[in-house]
Write a protein that holds these residues in place. Structure first.
Motif, PDB file in Angstrom:
ATOM      1  N   HIS A  24      27.762  44.998  40.781  1.00  0.00           N
ATOM      2  CA  HIS A  24      29.189  45.097  41.128  1.00  0.00           C
ATOM      3  C   HIS A  24      29.619  43.920  41.999  1.00  0.00           C
ATOM      4  N   GLY A  25      28.820  43.599  42.995  1.00  0.00           N
ATOM      5  CA  GLY A  25      29.147  42.489  43.888  1.00  0.00           C
ATOM      6  C   GLY A  25      29.137  41.146  43.174  1.00  0.00           C
ATOM      7  N   ARG A  27      29.754  40.702  40.003  1.00  0.00           N
ATOM      8  CA  ARG A  27      30.934  40.676  39.134  1.00  0.00           C
ATOM      9  C   ARG A  27      32.181  40.315  39.939  1.00  0.00           C
ATOM     10  N   LYS A  28      32.294  40.906  41.126  1.00  0.00           N
ATOM     11  CA  LYS A  28      33.431  40.607  42.001  1.00  0.00           C
ATOM     12  C   LYS A  28      33.414  39.133  42.411  1.00  0.00           C
ATOM     13  N   ALA A  31      34.568  37.008  39.561  1.00  0.00           N
ATOM     14  CA  ALA A  31      36.024  37.087  39.378  1.00  0.00           C
ATOM     15  C   ALA A  31      36.737  36.231  40.412  1.00  0.00           C
ATOM     16  N   ARG A  32      36.283  36.301  41.638  1.00  0.00           N
ATOM     17  CA  ARG A  32      36.910  35.520  42.702  1.00  0.00           C
ATOM     18  C   ARG A  32      36.725  34.012  42.480  1.00  0.00           C
ATOM     19  N   THR A  48      34.374  38.549  32.757  1.00  0.00           N
ATOM     20  CA  THR A  48      33.773  39.608  33.563  1.00  0.00           C
ATOM     21  C   THR A  48      33.719  40.955  32.867  1.00  0.00           C
ATOM     22  N   HIS A  50      36.264  43.037  32.656  1.00  0.00           N
ATOM     23  CA  HIS A  50      37.245  43.982  33.184  1.00  0.00           C
ATOM     24  C   HIS A  50      38.181  44.403  32.057  1.00  0.00           C
ATOM     25  N   GLU A  55      42.463  45.864  37.602  1.00  0.00           N
ATOM     26  CA  GLU A  55      41.121  45.628  38.151  1.00  0.00           C
ATOM     27  C   GLU A  55      40.952  44.175  38.584  1.00  0.00           C
ATOM     28  N   HIS A  58      42.934  43.350  41.711  1.00  0.00           N
ATOM     29  CA  HIS A  58      42.289  43.877  42.923  1.00  0.00           C
ATOM     30  C   HIS A  58      41.315  42.859  43.512  1.00  0.00           C
ATOM     31  N   TYR A  59      40.539  42.203  42.667  1.00  0.00           N
ATOM     32  CA  TYR A  59      39.530  41.257  43.136  1.00  0.00           C
ATOM     33  C   TYR A  59      40.082  39.872  43.451  1.00  0.00           C
ATOM     34  N   THR A  60      41.169  39.512  42.838  1.00  0.00           N
ATOM     35  CA  THR A  60      41.665  38.145  42.975  1.00  0.00           C
ATOM     36  C   THR A  60      42.908  38.026  43.845  1.00  0.00           C
TER      37      THR A  60
END
Length: 77
Positions: A24-25, A27-28, A31-32, A48, A50, A55, A58-60
């Motif tokens: 999960h981390g 993937r985040k 994305a960032r 990713t 998503h 979704e 949320h990350y970006t």
């Protein structure tokens, strides 16, 4: 059956991913970093996996906020 825990541990050693990293981390973080590189939300989703813009947003959000602030300052400069 593949033991994903051992596979991830081996991957960390090969790629020097910090201990405590989770899928999960990672993937985040991907994305960032993609957002920081200027990728569109749809491009990020394609990489990713998503399923929704919500979704990805949320990350970006933080990356987008910094970029938008810089653009706004440049616009009035």
């Amino acid at each position: 059956m593949l033991d994903r825990t051992n596979g991830l541990a081996a991957g960390r050693l090969r790629r020097r991913i910090p201990d405590g990293s989770t899928p999960h981390g990672l993937r985040k973080a991907a994305a960032r970093r993609l957002a920081e590189a200027g990728c569109t939300p749809l491009q990020i989703m394609a990489i990713t996996g998503h399923r929704s813009l919500k979704e990805v947003t949320h990350y970006t959000l933080a990356v987008n906020q910094v970029a938008l602030a810089e653009e706004a300052i440049n616009a009035i400069s």
